[in-house]
Write a protein that holds these residues in place. Structure first.
Motif, PDB file in Angstrom:
ATOM      1  N   UNK B  69     -11.195  -5.926  12.330  1.00  0.00           N
ATOM      2  CA  UNK B  69     -12.083  -6.713  11.468  1.00  0.00           C
ATOM      3  C   UNK B  69     -11.271  -7.477  10.437  1.00  0.00           C
ATOM      4  N   UNK B  70     -10.247  -6.822   9.912  1.00  0.00           N
ATOM      5  CA  UNK B  70      -9.407  -7.486   8.919  1.00  0.00           C
ATOM      6  C   UNK B  70      -8.709  -8.701   9.522  1.00  0.00           C
ATOM      7  N   UNK B  71      -8.185  -8.533  10.738  1.00  0.00           N
ATOM      8  CA  UNK B  71      -7.490  -9.632  11.410  1.00  0.00           C
ATOM      9  C   UNK B  71      -8.448 -10.793  11.650  1.00  0.00           C
ATOM     10  N   UNK B  72      -9.642 -10.478  12.097  1.00  0.00           N
ATOM     11  CA  UNK B  72     -10.626 -11.538  12.361  1.00  0.00           C
ATOM     12  C   UNK B  72     -10.974 -12.250  11.063  1.00  0.00           C
ATOM     13  N   UNK B  73     -11.088 -11.487  10.013  1.00  0.00           N
ATOM     14  CA  UNK B  73     -11.391 -12.117   8.720  1.00  0.00           C
ATOM     15  C   UNK B  73     -10.312 -13.101   8.322  1.00  0.00           C
ATOM     16  N   UNK B  74      -9.058 -12.695   8.544  1.00  0.00           N
ATOM     17  CA  UNK B  74      -7.952 -13.600   8.209  1.00  0.00           C
ATOM     18  C   UNK B  74      -8.046 -14.867   9.059  1.00  0.00           C
ATOM     19  N   UNK B  80      -9.714 -25.337  11.041  1.00  0.00           N
ATOM     20  CA  UNK B  80      -9.681 -26.309  12.128  1.00  0.00           C
ATOM     21  C   UNK B  80     -10.752 -26.057  13.154  1.00  0.00           C
ATOM     22  N   UNK B  81     -10.512 -26.601  14.336  1.00  0.00           N
ATOM     23  CA  UNK B  81     -11.519 -26.575  15.373  1.00  0.00           C
ATOM     24  C   UNK B  81     -11.735 -25.151  15.902  1.00  0.00           C
ATOM     25  N   UNK B  82     -10.656 -24.486  16.206  1.00  0.00           N
ATOM     26  CA  UNK B  82     -10.817 -23.159  16.791  1.00  0.00           C
ATOM     27  C   UNK B  82      -9.528 -22.367  16.679  1.00  0.00           C
ATOM     28  N   UNK B  83      -9.710 -21.055  16.616  1.00  0.00           N
ATOM     29  CA  UNK B  83      -8.591 -20.122  16.750  1.00  0.00           C
ATOM     30  C   UNK B  83      -8.722 -19.514  18.137  1.00  0.00           C
ATOM     31  N   UNK B  84      -7.712 -19.680  18.942  1.00  0.00           N
ATOM     32  CA  UNK B  84      -7.753 -19.146  20.309  1.00  0.00           C
ATOM     33  C   UNK B  84      -6.812 -17.941  20.362  1.00  0.00           C
ATOM     34  N   UNK B  85      -7.383 -16.806  20.656  1.00  0.00           N
ATOM     35  CA  UNK B  85      -6.589 -15.571  20.671  1.00  0.00           C
ATOM     36  C   UNK B  85      -6.555 -15.041  22.098  1.00  0.00           C
ATOM     37  N   UNK B 104     -13.576  -7.033  18.563  1.00  0.00           N
ATOM     38  CA  UNK B 104     -13.084  -8.326  18.087  1.00  0.00           C
ATOM     39  C   UNK B 104     -14.191  -9.365  18.177  1.00  0.00           C
ATOM     40  N   UNK B 105     -14.838  -9.394  19.324  1.00  0.00           N
ATOM     41  CA  UNK B 105     -15.878 -10.413  19.516  1.00  0.00           C
ATOM     42  C   UNK B 105     -17.036 -10.215  18.552  1.00  0.00           C
ATOM     43  N   UNK B 106     -17.361  -8.974  18.336  1.00  0.00           N
ATOM     44  CA  UNK B 106     -18.455  -8.669  17.396  1.00  0.00           C
ATOM     45  C   UNK B 106     -18.096  -9.179  16.004  1.00  0.00           C
ATOM     46  N   UNK B 107     -16.847  -8.948  15.620  1.00  0.00           N
ATOM     47  CA  UNK B 107     -16.428  -9.389  14.289  1.00  0.00           C
ATOM     48  C   UNK B 107     -16.334 -10.903  14.218  1.00  0.00           C
ATOM     49  N   UNK B 108     -16.004 -11.536  15.351  1.00  0.00           N
ATOM     50  CA  UNK B 108     -15.802 -12.990  15.337  1.00  0.00           C
ATOM     51  C   UNK B 108     -17.070 -13.772  15.652  1.00  0.00           C
ATOM     52  N   UNK B 109     -18.130 -13.050  15.901  1.00  0.00           N
ATOM     53  CA  UNK B 109     -19.359 -13.728  16.312  1.00  0.00           C
ATOM     54  C   UNK B 109     -19.776 -14.781  15.293  1.00  0.00           C
ATOM     55  N   UNK B 110     -20.100 -15.965  15.817  1.00  0.00           N
ATOM     56  CA  UNK B 110     -20.568 -17.031  14.929  1.00  0.00           C
ATOM     57  C   UNK B 110     -19.452 -17.817  14.276  1.00  0.00           C
ATOM     58  N   UNK B 111     -18.209 -17.458  14.563  1.00  0.00           N
ATOM     59  CA  UNK B 111     -17.106 -18.173  13.913  1.00  0.00           C
ATOM     60  C   UNK B 111     -16.379 -19.009  14.939  1.00  0.00           C
TER      61      UNK B 111
END
Lengths: 809, 374
Positions: B69-74, B80-85, B104-111
């Motif tokens: 969750x911390x990583x996703x927050x960072x 920019x357009x997107x962060x591709x991990x 990860x996906x749960x934390x990144x949802x909507x971003x």
């Protein structure tokens, strides 16, 4: 080396002070804390401490001598004699550090390390010797006695202390060092097998030693435990990798099949309906076709029945005609048969009659006569055999030509011609006679009565001839042949007679002749076989027509029963067509069968199979995921990389421990060699005598002999032999001083050196002190001694004994 | 206007540094996320369109959910357009049930933070042009085949930039003798038909400094050092790709803590001085120093070395030492301690004369001194 003067400017609490020293015993008397120690250290550092010190060494060694509060340097100037020259040495430590050594008016040296090297060579003895033997500190001697007072007189204490104060400090008996070294090696290699370079008893980390684990073994266990942990971690990582790989494979398989299955589930219902509808369409199509066929066939069938009936009538008429002709033809066939039979009867009769004629012509042979003839022939043969058994061989020879009449057996006489040299020979049965002119020579066998025999034979032959004549045959064989011919001919006649009778067929021949005459009135016909064929064809034709009529009738009856009429049937066709159309429309909107499948059934079976497979894959995936979760739960705290790094470290540590052990072993070997060499040549030879001499002087010869253990007095000999540890404190102090003086004497025997003593008489009573002063003066007669004391009475006693007072320090 | 990309990889968030003491361990663990934060800031400053993490964002699959969750927050801080991990081999994605990536996906949802855990293409249509990323994530920690094979046959519409993202060894760049890390060849990458590849796995950056033009692939290296094996300060790539394929790239330095290991053999005072000078050139408060010292020094120099090490320990972030420096006993020291003729004098002098094992004398001295103290 002999000291001449020393100047401190400054050093410690001394700002600037010079002390001049002389040969023999120099006494410096002053109160405690008056600078004696400062002077000793100033002298020591002047001789042994380089001015080129790194800051930490300066701080450690010299800082304490910098004048307080703000002094930043110390300086000492020393004058001494050595190697025949007078030397001046000046050293400054701290700010403005410098060093200078000059011999007389020679070139001065200023390089600190060069100066130290030169000083070392001038001092001759090594630093430790100077430090521990010749620069005897006050604290050391008094500490010895203090310790003796405090700690009691246990053997170890005293021995160690004696070592520290009475012997050469630092020296150790070889046996003790060997023992300690052995212990150290044993401890280092505790439970380690050096032969196999492995834990003793093969006890690795699986069954480790718990007690007495030496450094080598401990390092080994540490690294091997790490290695085992690493292997476990690597195994865990590999297991996780294998599970992940399997999971990926199964997931790929699952995902590959999923689209087909998903589509199939959507199509399943529609396709299942399709099966029913397709079947319905197929059925309706067939029904409509069948009904239409009936519709088309029904009217025609009735017409066919009518036409076929007419045809049947015509056929029947024709058949009648053929039948009539056939009857006639049969009669003709029968007539021919009659004629044939009559012909056969006639022929049989003729044959029979001919045979009878032949039989009549053949002579009959009486069987009894024939039998008799056979017996007679047999008898004749027997007689001939008997005659033959009397066989003779006749040989005639003549010296001249002559004619001889010979008779052999029962043969007729015969005439032979003999010639000289040409003998004649022949066999004769029973008897041989030869007649020449009127000479007859008869030879007959002596075995039997040949004449009787010949007579029997002749009679038998005559009887035979009579019989043959009676039978009218020339020989038995001819008679037999005639009899046989007669019998055969009788048989033939009988056979022909039977044939004739059979041909008559129980009718008279005349009857047959009459029947033949009647056949000539029949009309002509075609051949019977042809007529038979035609009749058969007509029968078949009629049968076919009847069958056809029956079939059609049955059809029509069936159709009528089922459908009532053609119109009603047409109505049915219309209804079925409508139903078929509806089903086809319904079918058109159902999902199509996917490409690659011949039928819906095939597709649904494939779908079911894939679903089952997919369930299997899902089950395996679940298993793999559970295994993955289990392994994740067992994830080790440290990674393989971390462990490998640490293992490298521990491997090196193990190597170091091993190297340490090897060093200990080498030291052990070297100690043995050095100790052996020392036993061969003791560098401290004479020490015991010197110690004894000084001890005797100090104790008024109470003790005259000393036994040394190494360089430490072990036993003293006086009235009795005593261990040194059992001496009184005062005696022990004297022994310590005596040993010190003996050692100094030993070390300085070849050198012109000096000895420093710091209040050596502290714990001596006046008597012992007096003796010590005396001994000291004797020592100082040969060597320079500088003695410090804070006791004025000691100084006075020394000066009184001849020492030089050099003023207060 | 070119497409601007900030490319990083092998961040290994969650690396435990378990062999280090508590204080330094916490600092190093924190640095990994802090360095990532700095990367995001740099990407924003440069107005990058994409921030690409080409695998191993996380050190292992079992990192705590809080760290994810911390990583996703960072990463969400990227403007920019997107962060591709991309899923790398350490944070591989075995399937839809992967707990790490579900979290990860749960934390990144909507971003704009997108996890690339399956082979796919991802299109972006920007004012500057259209970009298609071809993602080749790792399905496991080990693999004998590269994950990039499908890209060669993938559709590549014209008028788009085609960029591959993958994770694994590149032949010739890293060591993978057993071919266990999805080994790729440069030829395969070139033949894939994309404009360039953004790769991860090797902790050393590529291409080499000074390379011009558009390389076949970029490897950023680790973003902040993780051990003495990392001899660079941590890097990322800033890449500008024109629609015509023109490429400008710049290597960024992104790490704040360095690791240095110095191996030295000390036999003279100069060696100590040289050591002191070398370590002084580093940034001690931000450097973890590992010294492997061997050799032989006399007592004075040994004391000097000890003092130096004590001083270094206070100056450096952390100091580990492996000392195999033997005290060199000199004849002068023997003479200083033991009078002529004594057994120790004879023994030590004899041992010192052995040129192959001069250190034995010091060992013997230690034993003799222990005897004296006893």
């Amino acid at each position: 080396m002999k000291l001449l003067s020393i100047r401190l400017h400054p050093f410690g609490g001394t700002t600037d002070r010079t002390i001049t020293l002389h040969d023999g015993l120099n006494v410096l008397q002053g109160a405690n804390e008056y600078g004696k120690t400062t002077l000793v250290h100033a002298l020591w550092h002047a001789l042994n401490t380089s001015t080129d010190l790194v800051p930490s060494a300066l701080e450690k060694n010299m800082r304490r001598w910098f004048p307080l509060p703000t002094g930043d340097h110390v300086r000492v100037t020393l004058c001494f004699e050595a190697e025949g020259s007078t030397w001046t040495l000046e050293k400054t430590w701290g700010a403005g550090r410098s060093a200078r050594l000059q011999a007389g008016n020679g070139a001065p040296m200023a390089d600190p390390s060069g100066i130290q090297q030169r000083l070392r060579s001038l001092l001759r003895l090594n630093e430790a010797t100077w430090k521990w033997v010749l620069f005897t500190g006050q604290a050391q001697l008094s500490r010895t006695l203090e310790h003796l007072a405090k700690e009691g007189t246990t053997l170890d204490d005293v021995h160690g202390l004696l070592q520290g104060a009475a012997a050469i400090p630092g020296d150790i008996p070889a046996a003790r060092l060997r023992s300690v070294l052995d212990d150290r090696i044993d401890a280092h290699y505790s439970n380690w097998d050096r032969t196999t370079n492995a834990p003793r008893g093969g006890r690795g980390i699986g069954n480790p030693w718990k007690n007495k684990v030496g450094p080598v073994l401990a390092a080994y266990y540490t690294k091997e435990s790490l290695r085992a942990e690493l292997e476990m971690v690597v195994g865990h990582e590999r297991a996780v990798d294998a599970v992940n790989e399997r999971s990926a494979r199964l997931t790929a398989t699952f995902q590959k099949a999923e689209p087909f299955i998903t589509e199939g589930r959507t199509l399943r219902n529609g396709l299942s309906s399709r099966i029913g509808l397709e079947e319905k369409v197929h059925r309706l199509t067939n029904t409509v076709q069948q009904l239409m066929a009936i519709v088309n066939a029904w009217p025609g069938a009735t017409q066919v029945i009518t036409a076929k009936a007419e045809e049947l009538e015509r056929s029947a008429t024709e058949l009648e005609k053929v039948q009539a002709e056939l009857d006639s033809a049969r009669k003709h066939a029968q007539a021919q048969h009659l004629r044939d039979v009559h012909r056969r009867i006639t022929e049989a009769r003729a044959a029979w009659q001919e045979a009878c004629s032949k039989l009549a012509a053949l002579p009959a042979v009486d069987p009894q006569a024939l039998q008799q003839l056979r017996k007679l022939e047999q008898h004749i043969n027997d007689l001939q055999i008997q005659v033959e058994a009397q066989k003779l061989v006749a040989r005639l020879e003549s010296t001249g030509a002559r004619s001889v009449t010979v008779q052999s057996g029962t043969e007729a006489p015969a005439s032979i011609a003999l010639a000289p040299g040409q003998p004649w020979q022949a066999d004769a049965a029973g008897r041989f006679s030869a007649t020449v002119d009127d000479l007859q020579i008869t030879v007959q066998s002596g075995l039997e009565d040949v004449d009787a025999l010949f007579g029997k034979l002749e009679n038998a032959r005559l009887h035979r001839a009579e019989l043959l004549t009676a039978l009218g045959q020339p020989s038995l064989a001819d008679a037999v042949a005639a009899a046989t011919a007669h019998v055969d001919q009788q048989r033939i006649v009988k056979g022909l007679e039977d044939l004739y009778k059979a041909a008559l067929q129980d009718r008279a021949e005349e009857e047959w002749e009459a029947a033949v005459k009647e056949l000539t009135a029949l009309p002509a016909t075609r051949d019977g076989a042809v007529l038979e064929e035609e009749r058969t064809r007509l029968f078949k034709h009629q049968a076919g027509i009847r069958a056809e009529i029956d079939t059609k009738r049955t059809q029509v009856e069936g159709w009528t029963q089922e459908h009532e009429s053609v119109d009603a049937l047409m109505e049915k066709v219309i209804v079925h067509r409508a139903e078929l159309s509806g089903a086809q429309q319904e079918l058109a909107v159902l999902p199509a069968l996917p490409h690659g499948f011949a039928s819906v059934k095939d597709y649904l079976e494939a779908l079911d199979a894939r679903e089952r497979e997919q369930d299997g894959v899902k089950g395996q995936l679940d298993t793999v995921r559970r295994e993955h979760a289990r392994l994740e739960g067992l994830t080790p705290a440290r990674t393989a990389e971390e462990l490998r790094e640490e293992l490298d470290l521990k491997e090196r540590e193990f190597q170091r421990r091993t190297a340490e052990g090897q060093a200990l072993l080498r030291i052990q070997q070297r100690l043995a060699a050095v100790a052996a060499a020392r036993e061969a040549g003791d560098p401290l030879q004479g020490l015991a005598d010197a110690v004894a001499r000084y001890f005797g002087a100090l104790t008024a010869d109470r003790y005259t002999r000393v036994e040394l253990e190494g360089t430490t007095p072990g036993h003293v000999h006086g009235p009795v032999r005593l261990p040194a540890t059992q001496l009184s404190q005062g005696a022990l102090g004297s022994l310590a001083l005596a040993t010190r003086l003996a050692l100094a004497e030993l070390y300085l025997r070849n050198d012109n050196g000096f000895l420093l003593l710091d209040d050596p008489f502290t714990d001596l009573d006046p008597q012992r002190r007096s003796r010590a002063i005396h001994a000291l003066m004797q020592f100082a007669a040969q060597r320079q001694v500088v003695l410090f004391t804070c006791h004025p009475e000691h100084a006075d006693a020394l000066v009184e004994a001849g020492a030089t007072g050099v003023g207060e320090p | 206007m070119p497409i601007r990309i900030l490319h990083t990889a092998d961040n290994h968030l969650g690396l435990p540094f378990s062999q280090l003491p508590d204080g330094i361990r916490e600092r190093l663990v924190e640095e990994r996320i802090t360095a990532l934060q700095r990367l995001v800031c740099t990407a924003n400053e440069r107005q990058a369109h994409f921030l690409v993490v080409a695998g191993d964002l996380f050190d292992k699959l079992s990192v705590p959910g809080a760290l994810i969750a911390q990583a996703v927050d960072v990463l969400k801080g990227f403007e920019g357009e997107a962060v591709l991990v991309l899923a790398g081999n350490h944070d591989n994605c075995v399937g839809p049930e992967s707990m790490l990536w579900k979290t990860f996906r749960r934390a990144a949802e909507g971003s704009n933070v997108i996890a690339l855990t399956e082979q796919c293409t991802m299109d972006f249509h920007l004012d500057e042009g259209a970009v298609r990323f071809h993602a080749c994530p790792c399905p496991s920690r080990l693999g004998s085949e590269p994950m990039t094979g499908w890209v060669a046959g993938a559709e590549k519409p014209e008028g788009m930039l085609h960029i591959g993202i993958a994770h694994g060894n590149v032949e010739g760049l890293g060591l993978d003798a057993d071919q266990r890390y999805f080994n790729m060849t440069e030829a395969q990458l070139r033949d894939a038909g994309v404009h360039t590849w953004l790769l991860g796995h090797i902790h050393v950056p590529a291409p080499a400094p000074g390379t011009v033009g558009r390389p076949v692939y970029f490897m950023p290296g680790i973003h902040t050092p993780d051990s003495v094996r990392c001899t660079h300060p941590g890097h990322a790539w800033y890449i500008e790709l024109g629609m015509d394929g023109a490429c400008h790239h710049e290597q960024l330095t992104t790490g704040a803590i360095r690791f240095h290991r110095r191996t030295a053999r000390l036999e003279h005072a100069n060696d100590i001085v040289a050591l002191e000078q070398q370590v002084a050139a580093w940034d001690p408060p931000n450097t973890v120093l590992d010294l492997r010292l061997s050799g032989r020094l006399d007592r004075a120099l040994l004391n000097q070395l000890t003092t130096l090490l004590e001083e270094l320990r206070t100056r450096f972030l952390h100091l580990t030492t492996e000392l195999a420096v033997e005290e060199l006993l000199t004849p002068a020291e023997i003479a200083e301690r033991f009078p002529d003729g004594t057994l120790p004098h004879a023994l030590l002098t004899s041992l010192l004369a052995d040129p192959e094992h001069p250190g034995d004398a010091q060992v013997a001295l230690d034993i003799i001194q222990d005897l004296h103290r006893a």
